[in-house]
Motif scaffolding. Structure first.
Motif, PDB file in Angstrom:
ATOM      1  N   THR A  89      35.539   9.749 -38.299  1.00  0.00           N
ATOM      2  CA  THR A  89      34.336   9.732 -37.470  1.00  0.00           C
ATOM      3  C   THR A  89      33.435  10.865 -37.919  1.00  0.00           C
ATOM      4  O   THR A  89      33.852  12.023 -37.945  1.00  0.00           O
ATOM      5  CB  THR A  89      34.695   9.896 -35.981  1.00  0.00           C
ATOM      6  OG1 THR A  89      35.625   8.875 -35.615  1.00  0.00           O
ATOM      7  CG2 THR A  89      33.468   9.802 -35.105  1.00  0.00           C
ATOM      8  N   VAL A  90      32.201  10.537 -38.284  1.00  0.00           N
ATOM      9  CA  VAL A  90      31.241  11.527 -38.764  1.00  0.00           C
ATOM     10  C   VAL A  90      30.035  11.522 -37.831  1.00  0.00           C
ATOM     11  O   VAL A  90      29.494  10.458 -37.514  1.00  0.00           O
ATOM     12  CB  VAL A  90      30.788  11.214 -40.215  1.00  0.00           C
ATOM     13  CG1 VAL A  90      29.720  12.179 -40.672  1.00  0.00           C
ATOM     14  CG2 VAL A  90      31.976  11.243 -41.148  1.00  0.00           C
ATOM     15  N   THR A  91      29.622  12.708 -37.386  1.00  0.00           N
ATOM     16  CA  THR A  91      28.408  12.846 -36.594  1.00  0.00           C
ATOM     17  C   THR A  91      27.219  12.890 -37.551  1.00  0.00           C
ATOM     18  O   THR A  91      27.195  13.689 -38.478  1.00  0.00           O
ATOM     19  CB  THR A  91      28.449  14.120 -35.728  1.00  0.00           C
ATOM     20  OG1 THR A  91      29.606  14.056 -34.885  1.00  0.00           O
ATOM     21  CG2 THR A  91      27.209  14.245 -34.884  1.00  0.00           C
ATOM     22  N   VAL A  92      26.248  12.025 -37.319  1.00  0.00           N
ATOM     23  CA  VAL A  92      25.079  11.911 -38.196  1.00  0.00           C
ATOM     24  C   VAL A  92      24.168  13.119 -37.992  1.00  0.00           C
ATOM     25  O   VAL A  92      23.829  13.443 -36.856  1.00  0.00           O
ATOM     26  CB  VAL A  92      24.303  10.608 -37.906  1.00  0.00           C
ATOM     27  CG1 VAL A  92      23.044  10.512 -38.753  1.00  0.00           C
ATOM     28  CG2 VAL A  92      25.189   9.406 -38.111  1.00  0.00           C
ATOM     29  N   PRO A  93      23.772  13.796 -39.078  1.00  0.00           N
ATOM     30  CA  PRO A  93      22.808  14.890 -38.937  1.00  0.00           C
ATOM     31  C   PRO A  93      21.463  14.342 -38.448  1.00  0.00           C
ATOM     32  O   PRO A  93      21.016  13.292 -38.895  1.00  0.00           O
ATOM     33  CB  PRO A  93      22.666  15.452 -40.348  1.00  0.00           C
ATOM     34  CG  PRO A  93      23.789  14.887 -41.137  1.00  0.00           C
ATOM     35  CD  PRO A  93      24.224  13.647 -40.454  1.00  0.00           C
ATOM     36  N   VAL A  94      20.843  15.043 -37.510  1.00  0.00           N
ATOM     37  CA  VAL A  94      19.584  14.582 -36.924  1.00  0.00           C
ATOM     38  C   VAL A  94      18.432  15.347 -37.553  1.00  0.00           C
ATOM     39  O   VAL A  94      18.387  16.573 -37.511  1.00  0.00           O
ATOM     40  CB  VAL A  94      19.585  14.769 -35.392  1.00  0.00           C
ATOM     41  CG1 VAL A  94      18.256  14.355 -34.800  1.00  0.00           C
ATOM     42  CG2 VAL A  94      20.706  13.957 -34.776  1.00  0.00           C
ATOM     43  N   LEU A  95      17.502  14.620 -38.158  1.00  0.00           N
ATOM     44  CA  LEU A  95      16.315  15.209 -38.759  1.00  0.00           C
ATOM     45  C   LEU A  95      15.139  15.142 -37.799  1.00  0.00           C
ATOM     46  O   LEU A  95      14.368  16.084 -37.684  1.00  0.00           O
ATOM     47  CB  LEU A  95      15.974  14.475 -40.063  1.00  0.00           C
ATOM     48  CG  LEU A  95      14.748  14.958 -40.803  1.00  0.00           C
ATOM     49  CD1 LEU A  95      15.001  16.348 -41.370  1.00  0.00           C
ATOM     50  CD2 LEU A  95      14.386  14.012 -41.910  1.00  0.00           C
ATOM     51  N   VAL A  96      15.000  14.039 -37.096  1.00  0.00           N
ATOM     52  CA  VAL A  96      13.896  13.836 -36.163  1.00  0.00           C
ATOM     53  C   VAL A  96      14.399  14.186 -34.767  1.00  0.00           C
ATOM     54  O   VAL A  96      15.255  13.484 -34.227  1.00  0.00           O
ATOM     55  CB  VAL A  96      13.408  12.375 -36.218  1.00  0.00           C
ATOM     56  CG1 VAL A  96      12.200  12.182 -35.324  1.00  0.00           C
ATOM     57  CG2 VAL A  96      13.079  11.976 -37.644  1.00  0.00           C
ATOM     58  N   PRO A  97      13.896  15.257 -34.160  1.00  0.00           N
ATOM     59  CA  PRO A  97      14.485  15.732 -32.910  1.00  0.00           C
ATOM     60  C   PRO A  97      14.301  14.803 -31.714  1.00  0.00           C
ATOM     61  O   PRO A  97      15.108  14.795 -30.816  1.00  0.00           O
ATOM     62  CB  PRO A  97      13.775  17.064 -32.664  1.00  0.00           C
ATOM     63  CG  PRO A  97      12.574  17.055 -33.522  1.00  0.00           C
ATOM     64  CD  PRO A  97      12.824  16.108 -34.640  1.00  0.00           C
ATOM     65  N   PHE A  98      13.262  13.966 -31.696  1.00  0.00           N
ATOM     66  CA  PHE A  98      13.005  13.157 -30.513  1.00  0.00           C
ATOM     67  C   PHE A  98      13.737  11.818 -30.512  1.00  0.00           C
ATOM     68  O   PHE A  98      13.546  11.021 -29.611  1.00  0.00           O
ATOM     69  CB  PHE A  98      11.500  12.928 -30.318  1.00  0.00           C
ATOM     70  CG  PHE A  98      10.800  12.348 -31.509  1.00  0.00           C
ATOM     71  CD1 PHE A  98      10.789  10.993 -31.720  1.00  0.00           C
ATOM     72  CD2 PHE A  98      10.157  13.178 -32.400  1.00  0.00           C
ATOM     73  CE1 PHE A  98      10.150  10.461 -32.820  1.00  0.00           C
ATOM     74  CE2 PHE A  98       9.496  12.654 -33.498  1.00  0.00           C
ATOM     75  CZ  PHE A  98       9.496  11.289 -33.702  1.00  0.00           C
ATOM     76  N   VAL A  99      14.568  11.543 -31.513  1.00  0.00           N
ATOM     77  CA  VAL A  99      15.317  10.286 -31.522  1.00  0.00           C
ATOM     78  C   VAL A  99      16.691  10.424 -30.882  1.00  0.00           C
ATOM     79  O   VAL A  99      17.432   9.460 -30.808  1.00  0.00           O
ATOM     80  CB  VAL A  99      15.467   9.716 -32.955  1.00  0.00           C
ATOM     81  CG1 VAL A  99      14.123   9.357 -33.536  1.00  0.00           C
ATOM     82  CG2 VAL A  99      16.216  10.658 -33.845  1.00  0.00           C
ATOM     83  N   GLY A 100      17.032  11.601 -30.443  1.00  0.00           N
ATOM     84  CA  GLY A 100      18.319  11.805 -29.801  1.00  0.00           C
ATOM     85  C   GLY A 100      19.314  12.447 -30.750  1.00  0.00           C
ATOM     86  O   GLY A 100      19.037  12.671 -31.922  1.00  0.00           O
ATOM     87  N   SER A 101      20.463  12.747 -30.245  1.00  0.00           N
ATOM     88  CA  SER A 101      21.503  13.349 -31.071  1.00  0.00           C
ATOM     89  C   SER A 101      22.854  12.760 -30.669  1.00  0.00           C
ATOM     90  O   SER A 101      22.970  12.072 -29.670  1.00  0.00           O
ATOM     91  CB  SER A 101      21.517  14.874 -30.899  1.00  0.00           C
ATOM     92  OG  SER A 101      21.812  15.198 -29.561  1.00  0.00           O
ATOM     93  N   GLY A 102      23.852  13.085 -31.460  1.00  0.00           N
ATOM     94  CA  GLY A 102      25.194  12.624 -31.125  1.00  0.00           C
ATOM     95  C   GLY A 102      25.540  11.265 -31.691  1.00  0.00           C
ATOM     96  O   GLY A 102      26.524  10.659 -31.279  1.00  0.00           O
ATOM     97  N   TRP A 103      24.741  10.743 -32.624  1.00  0.00           N
ATOM     98  CA  TRP A 103      25.107   9.486 -33.265  1.00  0.00           C
ATOM     99  C   TRP A 103      26.355   9.712 -34.086  1.00  0.00           C
ATOM    100  O   TRP A 103      26.487  10.705 -34.779  1.00  0.00           O
ATOM    101  CB  TRP A 103      24.014   8.998 -34.183  1.00  0.00           C
ATOM    102  CG  TRP A 103      22.750   8.578 -33.510  1.00  0.00           C
ATOM    103  CD1 TRP A 103      22.549   8.351 -32.187  1.00  0.00           C
ATOM    104  CD2 TRP A 103      21.509   8.342 -34.147  1.00  0.00           C
ATOM    105  NE1 TRP A 103      21.262   7.988 -31.978  1.00  0.00           N
ATOM    106  CE2 TRP A 103      20.595   7.971 -33.158  1.00  0.00           C
ATOM    107  CE3 TRP A 103      21.084   8.406 -35.453  1.00  0.00           C
ATOM    108  CZ2 TRP A 103      19.285   7.673 -33.437  1.00  0.00           C
ATOM    109  CZ3 TRP A 103      19.772   8.097 -35.736  1.00  0.00           C
ATOM    110  CH2 TRP A 103      18.884   7.727 -34.735  1.00  0.00           C
ATOM    111  N   GLN A 104      27.259   8.768 -34.012  1.00  0.00           N
ATOM    112  CA  GLN A 104      28.490   8.883 -34.782  1.00  0.00           C
ATOM    113  C   GLN A 104      28.732   7.594 -35.563  1.00  0.00           C
ATOM    114  O   GLN A 104      28.425   6.500 -35.083  1.00  0.00           O
ATOM    115  CB  GLN A 104      29.677   9.159 -33.868  1.00  0.00           C
ATOM    116  CG  GLN A 104      29.615  10.535 -33.254  1.00  0.00           C
ATOM    117  CD  GLN A 104      30.855  10.849 -32.457  1.00  0.00           C
ATOM    118  OE1 GLN A 104      31.554   9.956 -31.995  1.00  0.00           O
ATOM    119  NE2 GLN A 104      31.129  12.125 -32.312  1.00  0.00           N
ATOM    120  N   VAL A 105      29.274   7.771 -36.750  1.00  0.00           N
ATOM    121  CA  VAL A 105      29.645   6.646 -37.602  1.00  0.00           C
ATOM    122  C   VAL A 105      31.160   6.698 -37.753  1.00  0.00           C
ATOM    123  O   VAL A 105      31.720   7.748 -38.057  1.00  0.00           O
ATOM    124  CB  VAL A 105      28.955   6.750 -38.982  1.00  0.00           C
ATOM    125  CG1 VAL A 105      29.380   5.610 -39.865  1.00  0.00           C
ATOM    126  CG2 VAL A 105      27.453   6.778 -38.830  1.00  0.00           C
TER     127      VAL A 105
END
Length: 141
Positions: free
Chosen positions: A115-131
């Motif tokens: 499980t990898v947490t996706v690095p967030v570049l755009v701050p307003f799209v949310g965080s914590g996406w995981q693949v």
């Protein structure tokens, strides 16, 4: 009774010069369109930046998915051979990623989940996406 005197063809013009050119009216400053393209570009620039950042963010999601797949394959392979699959899975991935690797071996099949947490570049799209990627391999005997 006829006219007397020279025939007038125009002020200061010779008789065979042809028709007088039209005078163009002077341009008004308010109707001048110089600089409009700069304003249009400045108005459209934020939209272009958001589209560019969204494309880069999609690339980061794909990169995280590829890293999760590599880590899960490495972990399942090492677990199937009786080694520490979780450590091998973390070693196969980029060290800058926030990743977690779980392994399981039931005697016949070795399973690894990365499980990898996706690095967030755009701050307003949310965080914590995981693949998450899971790989299953037969256990070596």
């Amino acid at each position: 009774m006829g006219r007397s005197g020279p025939v007038r063809t125009g002020a200061g013009r010779s008789p065979g010069a042809g028709p007088r050119p039209r005078r163009t009216p002077p341009r008004r400053v308010l109707k001048d369109d110089r600089g409009v393209s700069v304003l249009e570009f400045a108005g459209f620039l934020p939209i272009l930046l958001v589209i560019g950042l969204a494309a880069i963010q999609l690339g980061l999601i794909g990169y995280a998915a590829g890293q999760a797949g590599s880590g899960a394959r490495a972990a399942a392979r090492v677990t199937a051979q009786g080694g520490d699959g979780a450590a091998a899975g973390r070693a196969a991935m980029d060290s800058g990623l926030d990743a977690d690797v779980d392994t399981a071996d039931d005697g016949e099949l070795s399973r690894a989940t990365a499980t990898v947490t996706v690095p967030v570049l755009v701050p307003f799209v949310g965080s914590g996406w995981q693949v998450t990627r899971t790989v299953t391999m037969p256990t070596d005997e």
